[in-house]
Design a protein around this motif. Structure first.
Motif, short mmCIF file in Angstrom:
data_model
loop_
_atom_site.label_atom_id
_atom_site.label_comp_id
_atom_site.label_asym_id
_atom_site.label_seq_id
_atom_site.Cartn_x
_atom_site.Cartn_y
_atom_site.Cartn_z
N LYS A 53 -6.27 108.81 -13.61
CA LYS A 53 -7.31 109.51 -14.37
C LYS A 53 -8.70 109.02 -14.02
O LYS A 53 -9.65 109.81 -13.93
CB LYS A 53 -7.05 109.34 -15.87
N ALA A 54 -8.85 107.73 -13.82
CA ALA A 54 -10.18 107.18 -13.53
C ALA A 54 -10.70 107.61 -12.16
O ALA A 54 -11.90 107.51 -11.90
CB ALA A 54 -10.13 105.65 -13.61
N GLU A 55 -9.81 108.10 -11.28
CA GLU A 55 -10.22 108.48 -9.93
C GLU A 55 -10.33 109.99 -9.73
O GLU A 55 -10.68 110.46 -8.65
CB GLU A 55 -9.22 107.91 -8.91
N ARG A 56 -10.04 110.74 -10.78
CA ARG A 56 -10.16 112.19 -10.66
C ARG A 56 -11.62 112.60 -10.56
O ARG A 56 -12.47 112.04 -11.27
CB ARG A 56 -9.53 112.88 -11.87
N PRO A 57 -11.94 113.54 -9.69
CA PRO A 57 -13.36 113.95 -9.55
C PRO A 57 -13.85 114.67 -10.80
O PRO A 57 -13.10 115.39 -11.46
CB PRO A 57 -13.34 114.88 -8.34
N THR A 58 -15.10 114.47 -11.12
CA THR A 58 -15.71 115.18 -12.24
C THR A 58 -16.09 116.59 -11.80
O THR A 58 -16.09 116.90 -10.60
CB THR A 58 -16.97 114.45 -12.71
N LEU A 59 -16.43 117.43 -12.75
CA LEU A 59 -16.90 118.76 -12.39
C LEU A 59 -18.14 118.68 -11.49
O LEU A 59 -18.27 119.43 -10.53
CB LEU A 59 -17.24 119.56 -13.66
N GLU A 60 -19.03 117.76 -11.82
CA GLU A 60 -20.24 117.61 -11.01
C GLU A 60 -19.89 117.26 -9.57
O GLU A 60 -20.50 117.80 -8.62
CB GLU A 60 -21.13 116.52 -11.61
N GLU A 61 -18.90 116.40 -9.38
CA GLU A 61 -18.48 116.02 -8.02
C GLU A 61 -17.78 117.18 -7.31
O GLU A 61 -17.98 117.39 -6.11
CB GLU A 61 -17.55 114.81 -8.09
N GLU A 73 0.30 118.44 -8.11
CA GLU A 73 0.44 117.15 -7.44
C GLU A 73 -0.87 116.37 -7.45
O GLU A 73 -0.89 115.15 -7.62
CB GLU A 73 0.90 117.36 -6.00
N ALA A 74 -1.98 117.09 -7.24
CA ALA A 74 -3.29 116.42 -7.24
C ALA A 74 -3.53 115.71 -8.55
O ALA A 74 -4.07 114.59 -8.59
CB ALA A 74 -4.39 117.43 -6.96
N ILE A 75 -3.13 116.33 -9.65
CA ILE A 75 -3.34 115.73 -10.97
C ILE A 75 -2.42 114.53 -11.18
O ILE A 75 -2.87 113.44 -11.55
CB ILE A 75 -3.10 116.77 -12.08
N THR A 76 -1.15 114.71 -10.93
CA THR A 76 -0.18 113.64 -11.23
C THR A 76 -0.29 112.45 -10.28
O THR A 76 0.05 111.33 -10.65
CB THR A 76 1.25 114.19 -11.20
N GLU A 77 -0.74 112.69 -9.06
CA GLU A 77 -0.81 111.60 -8.07
C GLU A 77 -2.17 110.91 -8.06
O GLU A 77 -2.35 109.94 -7.32
CB GLU A 77 -0.49 112.16 -6.68
N THR A 78 -3.11 111.39 -8.87
CA THR A 78 -4.44 110.77 -8.91
C THR A 78 -4.65 110.11 -10.27
O THR A 78 -4.60 110.78 -11.30
CB THR A 78 -5.55 111.83 -8.70
N PHE A 117 -12.78 119.61 -19.61
CA PHE A 117 -12.10 119.69 -18.32
C PHE A 117 -11.08 118.56 -18.18
O PHE A 117 -9.95 118.77 -17.73
CB PHE A 117 -13.12 119.63 -17.19
N GLU A 118 -11.43 117.36 -18.62
CA GLU A 118 -10.50 116.24 -18.57
C GLU A 118 -9.28 116.51 -19.45
O GLU A 118 -8.14 116.22 -19.06
CB GLU A 118 -11.21 114.96 -19.03
N ALA A 119 -9.51 117.08 -20.63
CA ALA A 119 -8.40 117.42 -21.52
C ALA A 119 -7.52 118.50 -20.89
O ALA A 119 -6.28 118.47 -20.99
CB ALA A 119 -8.94 117.89 -22.86
N PHE A 120 -8.16 119.45 -20.23
CA PHE A 120 -7.43 120.53 -19.54
C PHE A 120 -6.48 119.95 -18.48
O PHE A 120 -5.31 120.36 -18.38
CB PHE A 120 -8.47 121.46 -18.91
N LEU A 121 -6.95 118.98 -17.72
CA LEU A 121 -6.12 118.36 -16.69
C LEU A 121 -4.93 117.62 -17.29
O LEU A 121 -3.84 117.58 -16.70
CB LEU A 121 -6.96 117.39 -15.85
N ASN A 122 -5.13 117.07 -18.46
CA ASN A 122 -4.07 116.27 -19.08
C ASN A 122 -2.93 117.12 -19.63
O ASN A 122 -1.92 116.57 -20.08
CB ASN A 122 -4.65 115.40 -20.19
#
Length: 571
Positions: free
Chosen positions: A451-459, A444-449, A522-527
């Protein structure tokens, strides 16, 4: 004569233009049983239109109004709340307040039923930040209800009072993060005075008043808190002569619901608190193994066996993932974990504070203590998942056990030993080991957020308990840990080695390297998650917008009232 004629005409025109009609020629509301199927927004609009129209009559149709409000109660559980507009909710508020002003035109049973519905409608539908400017109106109406002595006690009047108490308590809970609502609740001290007076009524009235006052205590400044403590104790002792009963009421309902326990009893309220015996509260003492034992309220042998198996089954996954070789960190004497399992949140809230002096404003917790102390006892506190049909399920059981394993085999020192950047590790690892690949909330965190607002690994690596959202603490941390476990296990284990060796700088430097190295992947993994989401969403059952399960206390429930026909709620 001319002027008298003009005046007479003016009076006639004035009467004709009034919004108050003496004859109620509206058709009765046709009740829709929304408890049986998913109600639509159109049906909600029809109920709202009917209620709003009834405000125009000097004699509203109270039976139909109550039917429409009961439909709205069902809608608040089974309907699409996001489909309701701010304008609709404000219209509902205006109609509700207007009708409350005319409630004396109803028969006594109709009025009491309306007041029950009024309270429920407020805490189920109107308790949103955009409507909190109306809170003073709600509370003024409920204050009148709580001080109304014109009718004798009946089942209908008791339901109205019960929901009035609950409305105050639930709003006070919401007000902890809503300043405008908090101000409305505590301004003028009227509600406090009324609730303190209700302590004298005894029985279920007394218990509800103390519970609501405990919630309100958290909204006050320190001086006002101290004054309220004194008022409550004085009222209890004025109408209750037995010391044990005085202590039970004061500490077992009032103090624990303002989230105060043993420390407060010893420092501020000496002689005013019940002394709890651990064997009375937790008579079950069961050893799963040499390193794991359970204290529980009432688990039977099959439930104990199930919990032991659930706990020990994931140990191998933990040790395999991080290659611990089952070797604890240096100076760690937490050789055995105590698992405390209460029957429900109400017991956890009460005995967790009065027995163990822990903060129970949560869904359970792990207290590592001081692992370098040979006499230390690491403990996980939890309770059965009382809101489910699964009699074996203990809330967060596996998640919290990982915290013990993490502290014992991964991280040097006790909680807070390392300065920062540990929340994502602790919570993400606990979620991964406990849930594996089956984590719907992460999906849900992935689909409801966006892409531009997803936290980076650093965050994610800088997540903290104070300022990060619950979703970042648990779901995004889970996703970061899972990504590293699947794509850079060596990097994950290097972090563990630094923590075990008490080398924080190495841990921090490695995090920076991993964040820079893996962000793109990591971004590709989320997708890759959306298709799994669609398949799981198709299997979801009818959505229910339940009451927050930790709001109410089971020991408050009056024996003669129920959530049965005509008074339903969904937990």
């Amino acid at each position: 004569m001319k002027y008298l004629l003009i005046l007479a005409c003016a009076l006639i025109l004035s009467a004709c233009s009034s919004s108050q009609y003496s004859n109620n020629d509206e058709q009765p509301y046709e009740y829709v049983d929304a408890w049986a199927f998913t109600p639509s927004e159109q049906q909600f609009s029809a109920a709202l239109d009917y209620i709003s129209a009834q405000t125009n009559y000097a004699q509203p149709n109270w039976d139909s109004i109550n039917d429409a409000l009961y439909f709205m109660r069902a809608y608040s559980y089974y309907g699409d709340l996001e489909a309701l507009t701010d304008e609709q909710l404000q219209s509902l508020n205006d109609a509700l307040v207007s009708l409350a002003g005319k409630a004396d035109t109803a028969s006594t049973p109709q009025k009491q039923r309306f007041m029950e519905q009024f309270a429920v409608t407020v805490y189920r539908l109107l308790d949103t930040p955009k409507l909190h400017q109306n809170a003073s109106q709600w509370l003024s109406t409920i204050a009148q209800q709580l001080t109304d002595k014109t009718s004798s006690s009946t089942l209908a009047s008791d339901y109205a009072l019960w929901e009035s108490y609950r409305m105050i308590g639930f709003l006070a809970f919401s007000a902890r993060s809503e300043e405008r609502l908090a101000n409305a609740l505590v301004s003028g001290e009227l509600l406090q005075e009324i609730l303190v007076a209700h302590i004298a009524r005894g029985d279920w009235h007394q218990a509800h008043a103390l519970w609501a006052l405990g919630y309100m205590h958290q909204l006050l400044d320190e001086q006002a808190q101290q004054a309220l403590d004194q008022q409550v104790w004085q009222q209890i002792t004025r109408y209750e002569s037995d010391l044990a009963k005085q202590q039970s009421l004061f500490s077992g309902i009032y103090l624990v619901n303002s989230f105060r326990g043993v420390s407060s009893c010893e420092e501020t309220f000496q002689g005013q608190c019940s002394v709890i015996d651990i064997d009375d509260a937790l008579p079950i003492n069961h050893a799963c193994s040499e390193s794991l034992f359970i204290r529980a309220t009432s688990l039977d042998s099959s439930q104990l066996a199930y919990s032991c198996e659930k706990l020990t089954a994931q140990e191998e996954d933990f040790h395999r993932l991080l290659a611990t070789h089952k070797q604890p960190v240096a100076n760690d004497h937490n050789t055995a974990l105590r698992v405390v399992i209460f029957d429900n949140y109400s017991d956890y809230n009460r005995y967790g504070q009065l027995l163990f002096d822990i903060n129970t404003n949560n869904g359970g917790m792990y207290i590592e203590g001081t692992p370098s102390d040979p006499n230390n006892q690491a403990t996980f506190y939890s309770f059965r998942a009382f809101w489910t049909q699964d009699r074996n399920k203990v809330w967060n059981l596996n998640h919290e056990y990982v915290h013990y394993l993490d502290g014992r085999f991964n991280k040097y020192g006790g909680f807070g030993h390392f300065p920062a950047q540990l929340v994502w590790w602790s919570e993400g690892l606990a979620e991964l080991i406990a849930k594996g690949d089956n984590n719907h909330r992460a999906n849900e965190a992935i689909t409801e957020t966006p892409k531009a607002e997803r936290p980076t690994l650093e965050e994610i690596f800088t997540t903290n308990y104070e300022n990060s959202s619950s979703r970042q603490i648990y779901q995004w941390s889970y996703l970061a840990i899972r990504y590293l476990a699947e794509h850079d296990l060596q990097g994950l284990r290097l972090l563990q080695q630094h923590l075990k060796g008490d080398f924080y700088q190495g841990y921090s430097d490695t995090l920076a390297i991993l964040a820079q190295k893996h962000q793109g992947q990591f971004e590709a993994f989320l997708n890759h998650y959306p298709e799994a989401i669609k398949q799981q969403a198709a299997k979801e059952k009818r959505k229910v917008n339940k009451l927050y399960r930790y709001l109410y206390r089971d020991y408050l429930m009056p024996e003669h009232l129920s959530y049965g026909q005509g008074h339903q709620h969904i937990f």
